[in-house]
Design a protein around this motif. Sequence first.
Motif, PDB file in Angstrom:
ATOM      1  N   THR A 161      -5.466   4.776  -9.071  1.00  0.00           N
ATOM      2  CA  THR A 161      -5.809   3.368  -8.880  1.00  0.00           C
ATOM      3  C   THR A 161      -5.179   2.513  -9.970  1.00  0.00           C
ATOM      4  OG1 THR A 161      -7.908   3.950  -7.821  1.00  0.00           O
ATOM      5  CG2 THR A 161      -7.729   1.735  -8.728  1.00  0.00           C
ATOM      6  N   LYS A 220      -2.035  -1.172  -3.454  1.00  0.00           N
ATOM      7  CA  LYS A 220      -3.243  -0.383  -3.255  1.00  0.00           C
ATOM      8  C   LYS A 220      -2.840   1.062  -3.008  1.00  0.00           C
ATOM      9  CE  LYS A 220      -7.185   0.287  -0.152  1.00  0.00           C
ATOM     10  NZ  LYS A 220      -7.891  -0.184   1.074  1.00  0.00           N
ATOM     11  N   GLU A 266       0.839  -1.196   0.000  1.00  0.00           N
ATOM     12  CA  GLU A 266       0.000   0.000   0.000  1.00  0.00           C
ATOM     13  C   GLU A 266       0.872   1.242   0.000  1.00  0.00           C
ATOM     14  OE1 GLU A 266      -3.719   0.472   2.533  1.00  0.00           O
ATOM     15  OE2 GLU A 266      -2.400   1.905   3.540  1.00  0.00           O
TER      16      GLU A 266
END
Length: 547
Positions: free
Chosen positions: A313, A322, A289
Amino acid sequence: MARYVFITGGVVSSLGKGLASAALGALLQARGFSVRLRKLDPYLNVDPGTMSPFEHGEVFVTDDGAETDLDLGHYERFTGVAARSTDSVSAGRIYSSVLEKERRGDYLGKTIQVIPHVTNEIKDFLTIGADEVDFQLCEIGGTVGDIEGLPFFEAIRQFAQERPRGQCIFMHLTLLPWIAASGELKTKPTQHSVKELRSIGIAPDVLVCRSERPIPEKEREKLALFCNVRPDSVIAAYDLKSIYEAPLAYHREGLDQAVLDAFGISPAPKPILDRWHDVADRVFNPEGEVKVAIVGKYTQLEDAYKSIAEALTHGGMANRVKVKIEWVDAEIFDREDAAPHLEPYDAILVPGGFGERGTEGKIKAAQFARERKIPYLGICLGMQMAVVEAARNLAGLENAGSQEFDHEAGGERFEPVIFHLKEWIKDNQTIARDVLDQKGGTMRLGAYTAQLKDGSKVAEVYGSHRIEERHRHRYEVDIKYREALEAQGLCFSGMSPDGRLPEIVEVSDHPWFIGVQFHPELKSKPFAPHPLFADFVRAAKEVSRLV
């Protein structure tokens, strides 16, 4: 000749007609058909170009320079088909065209009326490019019953009547509200919505029902009976964790099969959904992430930066991470130190915008990213504020600013490093603009070419020395400050072909600091992430690993 699917909405707005249309387009493509998607909006603005993002979300720009509804961004992202100016029309544009014809005398002295003149204009719009694709998907904005939408509903009713049988179908998207007190999904609002639609002569062939809960078979049968559709054409549309799950979710519910059945296409080609399974895998199975701060002025409404959020994204998909986006109001930095707010992030993005509000905060965000060696991507105004920051803090031009919001500063000391663009070249023609021109459609809009500098970061990122990107702005970096800025390490790494307009700047001694005058987010797709966003997230990922 194309087959037409008209997508309408009922009960409430913002149910996701644009997403449903885009997902259907992707599913038809997966079965081997060619598609084009269009949006018909009932508002009286000629286009969304003069609207505040708080009113209507972002403005999506096409290659041919049209300012359109943000749903066209969904269409492009899901199908990969580049939108055109003929894919978006508003009531304002329709009425404007009718009135121009009346002034020219095209109607030969007749009384001009909604029917047939306005409806004919809408129908003429629908026929553009009819022989180019297998399916045209046309979304009608608003909800059935809206007074401003009536000419559009009447036009598509007439259009379907005039086409050969089986060439047009109607898909209606509604809401099944959950009543917690009784523990029931209520079908009555949908029944009334379909009744309203049928009262103006349109009978839906496919019913798509938004619902928080699974729809019991009993309710499906009731909807089919009272709305006069086939039971297998009642399609459930549940809330999803990611919009990129939509094609697979709608396929599981049978939307694409219901549409093909309505057209009598049998046997239907089998879908190849490998692309969307890969997209879903990258969305739901990240390997890390990164946190990215978007420092802007419209942070209360995420749709104002819809394409940017989606492009980030996509960059995450390319890197199997992510991207956690957090919205930071640029005005906070007008009264507070930027550092405590920005230190938690792996990268900073400053998007475009108009007007003075929040600009000093954006300048401070660019300064923080440059000095702390944090990856920075400045888009349009975000690039311009990075240039102003460098001019003030590196090149010693303490009074550097922009004519957009400092035009009243005056005085010999004011340094307008950002100036109002009065002329530029488009398709080998000179386009001239004045500060006092009308606001709508007068910016530098659409696709323009840029030449990239050998050995630059952007040339490495793009893997090319010549690119084409979409623009939407009326202010530019003044080339006369190039020498002073480059002496301090701000490289002008992308220029217009004639060498007059800076398109890209980057900081030479920084791991990743790039500002672009154009809008790369408009061309990013989940299955083809834009290279700038993919590499920006890669750089953020490297920072995340170092922390």
